[in-house]
Enzyme design. Sequence first.
Site, PDB file in Angstrom:
ATOM      1  CG  ASN A 172      -1.723   1.215   1.423  1.00 59.46           C
ATOM      2  OD1 ASN A 172      -1.818   2.044   0.517  1.00 59.46           O
ATOM      3  ND2 ASN A 172      -2.346   1.346   2.594  1.00 59.46           N
ATOM      4  CE  LYS A 231      -0.216   3.219   4.689  1.00 57.56           C
ATOM      5  NZ  LYS A 231      -0.164   3.279   6.136  1.00 57.56           N
ATOM      6  CG  HIS A 284      -5.905   1.725   5.031  1.00 60.17           C
ATOM      7  ND1 HIS A 284      -5.474   2.721   5.873  1.00 60.17           N
ATOM      8  CD2 HIS A 284      -4.898   0.827   4.950  1.00 60.17           C
ATOM      9  CE1 HIS A 284      -4.234   2.441   6.267  1.00 60.17           C
ATOM     10  NE2 HIS A 284      -3.866   1.296   5.717  1.00 60.17           N
ATOM     11  CD  GLU A 298      -2.965   5.424   6.753  1.00 57.21           C
ATOM     12  OE1 GLU A 298      -2.930   5.524   5.514  1.00 57.21           O
ATOM     13  OE2 GLU A 298      -2.052   4.893   7.420  1.00 57.21           O
ATOM     14  CD  GLU A 338      -3.548  -2.711   7.098  1.00 57.75           C
ATOM     15  OE1 GLU A 338      -2.373  -2.776   6.718  1.00 57.75           O
ATOM     16  OE2 GLU A 338      -4.328  -1.815   6.752  1.00 57.75           O
ATOM     17  N   GLY A 363       2.316   2.116  10.782  1.00 56.50           N
ATOM     18  CA  GLY A 363       3.259   3.224  10.671  1.00 56.50           C
ATOM     19  C   GLY A 363       3.940   3.604  11.973  1.00 56.50           C
ATOM     20  CB  SER A 404       5.121  -1.856  12.010  1.00 51.99           C
ATOM     21  OG  SER A 404       4.738  -0.517  12.241  1.00 51.99           O
TER      22      SER A 404
HETATM   23  P1  PGA Z   1       2.734   0.218   7.586  1.00 56.69           P
HETATM   24  O1  PGA Z   1       1.272   0.416   6.963  1.00 56.69           O
HETATM   25  O2  PGA Z   1       3.285  -1.064   7.036  1.00 56.69           O
HETATM   26  O3  PGA Z   1       3.500   1.413   7.184  1.00 56.69           O
HETATM   27  O4  PGA Z   1       2.543   0.116   9.087  1.00 56.69           O
HETATM   28  C1  PGA Z   1       0.421  -0.662   6.712  1.00 56.69           C
HETATM   29  C2  PGA Z   1      -0.872  -0.187   6.115  1.00 56.69           C
HETATM   30  O5  PGA Z   1      -1.355   0.880   6.521  1.00 56.69           O
HETATM   31  O6  PGA Z   1      -1.453  -0.828   5.221  1.00 56.69           O
END
Ligand code: PGA
Length: 253
Positions: A9, A11, A96, A98, A168, A174, A214
């Site tokens: 992803n 983003k 997601h 976010e 997730e 993140g 992460s």
């Molecule tokens: P990250 O994000 O691996 O940077 O923690 C995962 C995601 O949001 O899909």
Amino acid sequence: MRKIIVAGNWKMNLSIKEAKTLMLKLDSEIHSSTGLKKVLVFPPFPYLMSLSQMINRNDLFIGSQNIAAENNGAFTGEVSANMIKELGLKYTLVGHSERRSLYGESNEIVKRKIDQAIANGLVPIFCCGENLDERENGIHMDVIKNQLFDSLFHLNESEIQNIIIAYEPVWAIGTGKTASVEQAEDMHAHIRSLFASVYGEDRSNDLYILYGGSCNSSNSAELFASKNVDGGLIGGASLKADEFLSMIAGIDE
Ligand code: PGA
């Protein structure tokens, strides 16, 4: 027998030039193995068309990070599932964290997006996850259950066929704080058993459940080896070609 799906992803990152360089490298250097089902990449909307034309292999696909909850009309700034389908793409992330936390996507909105994906023949990667408060208060299992029942489990058996779920935990996205293998495994087993309670054991054995949060080359092998973890949805680590490629190369034959 399930294999491993590795999804990236991106983003809202990378210039078009950087995105093309990364895509070129993935297209030429992904290590295919019997253990790898496929690699999915979710670039920003404006890059989808040109990046999709760069793919020369049958185990690499791109998709969108989001779709609209509506089919078409006066929804400035939105992109419909039908538009993604018209680009010849098949996959989209839906729900997601976010999108949920920054753009107010409720379980009801996520449900409508799932319906748009299904109506247009897209395969949604349904994202779910609890926040830190919910985990600390011990209600994480119920939070995920509600997300699944409110937004996904209204689908009938044929509609749910190809769906992919990504677990997730919000506190791991993140932050550099990965869920332990045990925490991931427990939740994935929970998701699979909830799925089985609605759609049956057989179908639940075929369900792909990815872990995200992460996940990187230092923890992916251990996570992917866990019984109910069928791969990962990778954010930050998917932006670095060598890192992402090494996670794929680490998959057992
Ligand atoms: P990250 O994000 O691996 O940077 O923690 C995962 C995601 O949001 O899909």
